[in-house]
Design a protein around this motif. Structure first.
Motif, PDB file in Angstrom:
ATOM      1  N   PHE A   1      40.612  45.708  46.013  1.00  0.00           N
ATOM      2  CA  PHE A   1      39.433  46.389  46.528  1.00  0.00           C
ATOM      3  C   PHE A   1      38.633  47.089  45.430  1.00  0.00           C
ATOM      4  O   PHE A   1      37.673  47.809  45.731  1.00  0.00           O
ATOM      5  N   ARG A   2      38.998  46.907  44.173  1.00  0.00           N
ATOM      6  CA  ARG A   2      38.282  47.560  43.067  1.00  0.00           C
ATOM      7  C   ARG A   2      36.863  47.010  42.976  1.00  0.00           C
ATOM      8  O   ARG A   2      36.664  45.811  42.804  1.00  0.00           O
ATOM      9  N   PRO A   3      35.830  47.873  43.080  1.00  0.00           N
ATOM     10  CA  PRO A   3      34.454  47.374  43.044  1.00  0.00           C
ATOM     11  C   PRO A   3      34.116  46.696  41.724  1.00  0.00           C
ATOM     12  O   PRO A   3      34.527  47.145  40.645  1.00  0.00           O
ATOM     13  N   ALA A   4      33.358  45.634  41.808  1.00  0.00           N
ATOM     14  CA  ALA A   4      32.905  44.933  40.614  1.00  0.00           C
ATOM     15  C   ALA A   4      31.997  45.839  39.791  1.00  0.00           C
ATOM     16  O   ALA A   4      31.164  46.564  40.355  1.00  0.00           O
ATOM     17  N   PRO A   5      32.106  45.828  38.456  1.00  0.00           N
ATOM     18  CA  PRO A   5      31.233  46.660  37.618  1.00  0.00           C
ATOM     19  C   PRO A   5      29.747  46.399  37.879  1.00  0.00           C
ATOM     20  O   PRO A   5      28.936  47.327  37.844  1.00  0.00           O
ATOM     21  N   LEU A   6      29.380  45.139  38.149  1.00  0.00           N
ATOM     22  CA  LEU A   6      27.976  44.824  38.419  1.00  0.00           C
ATOM     23  C   LEU A   6      27.491  45.515  39.686  1.00  0.00           C
ATOM     24  O   LEU A   6      26.339  45.964  39.752  1.00  0.00           O
ATOM     25  N   LEU A   7      28.357  45.632  40.684  1.00  0.00           N
ATOM     26  CA  LEU A   7      27.984  46.327  41.920  1.00  0.00           C
ATOM     27  C   LEU A   7      27.671  47.789  41.628  1.00  0.00           C
ATOM     28  O   LEU A   7      26.650  48.315  42.080  1.00  0.00           O
ATOM     29  N   GLN A   8      28.531  48.453  40.882  1.00  0.00           N
ATOM     30  CA  GLN A   8      28.303  49.855  40.529  1.00  0.00           C
ATOM     31  C   GLN A   8      27.002  50.007  39.733  1.00  0.00           C
ATOM     32  O   GLN A   8      26.207  50.930  39.989  1.00  0.00           O
TER      33      GLN A   8
END
Length: 283
Positions: free
Chosen positions: A257-264
């Motif tokens: 469930f770790r958010p993708a860096p691009l999403l952040q």
């Protein structure tokens, strides 16, 4: 219990869709938001949506829109919810914000009034624990665009009574929607599966495996989906995707469930999708 007046908290994309659906089903609606500007914007959007829907069906468009809007009154205060027979909360996926809302409305609303938590990830049992009516708390996961969807994910918490579920199924039937009951677990069914899918699609773009267009085309053409995962993310709102993934990660402590860096990065840049005019696509 006769449900005629419904309180809707939050006038964002989902909240206004919920308000519109209830008003079109001839319920009286109390739409609450902390921002009068947001309330005014919601009413204007509802008017446009009803007009478009009416014209598509060949109805008296202007009359239809004004009739629907006449059933919606707005407020920047919670006090009018004392008149509500049923409440649907649609605030942001932030536990501290949601908790404060429930602590306030629990003291305002009559005993026995059901609270529907419109959340994609916050545990329903946690919400119930901060109220004096745990048996009347359940999840109501409406999805966008609310007026067009034929089903709602209904989440039964640890304390939710069968009576609460039965009343809620009846209310949803009046909206022309089926309530599909699932048990309380972070993300429930829809978002536990959907958020991982969207996040992995974002990782594919981040790692330059494929463009957003080609990722979505694969899902539409190969799996028959109406929308690809990145189009879906833009529709939901990338900030909502990030918040949901954060809740799932904190709940399960599972790296999937770790958010993708691009999403952040996109959320930081306020590239949130349809509601901001730019996400993976331009609107």
């Amino acid at each position: 219990m006769s449900i005629r007046t419904v309180g809707v908290i939050g006038a964002g994309t989902i909240g206004r869709g919920v308000a519109q659906s209830f008003a079109q089903a001839k319920f009286e609606v109390i739409l609450v938001d902390i921002s009068q500007e947001q309330l005014d914007s919601a009413l204007a959007q509802i008017r446009r949506d009803v007009l478009v829907h009416a014209m598509l069906l060949g109805q008296q468009a202007q009359e239809s829109a004004e009739t629907v809007l006449s059933r919606i009154r707005t407020s920047t205060e919670y006090a009018p919810l004392a008149d509500a027979d049923f409440v649907v909360e649609n605030v942001t996926e932030n536990w501290d914000i949601k908790r404060a809302v429930y602590e306030q409305i629990d003291a305002i609303c009559r005993p026995g009034v059901i609270f529907g938590v419109n959340t994609s990830a916050v545990p329903i049992t946690r919400v119930a624990s901060v109220t004096k009516r745990p048996a009347e708390i359940l999840g109501l996961h409406f999805m966008n665009p609310v007026p067009m969807m034929s089903a709602v994910e209904v989440v039964s918490g640890h304390f939710t009574s069968e009576e609460t579920l039965d009343i809620t199924r009846g209310v949803l039937k009046d909206l022309g929607k089926e309530g599909i009951v699932v048990q309380d677990s972070p993300g429930f069914i829809t978002n536990r599966v959907l958020m991982v899918t969207i996040n992995e699609a974002i990782f594919c773009v981040h790692e330059q495996i494929a463009s957003a267009e080609d990722v979505d085309k694969m899902f539409r053409e190969c799996f028959g989906h109406k929308m690809g995962p990145l189009e879906t993310g833009d529709l939901i709102g990338l900030d909502t995707i990030l918040n949901s993934l954060t809740v799932l990660y904190e709940s399960f402590r599972d790296s999937k469930f770790r958010p993708a860096p691009l999403l952040q990065k996109m959320v930081d840049a306020r590239l949130l999708g349809r509601k901001s005019g730019q996400g993976f696509y331009t609107y």
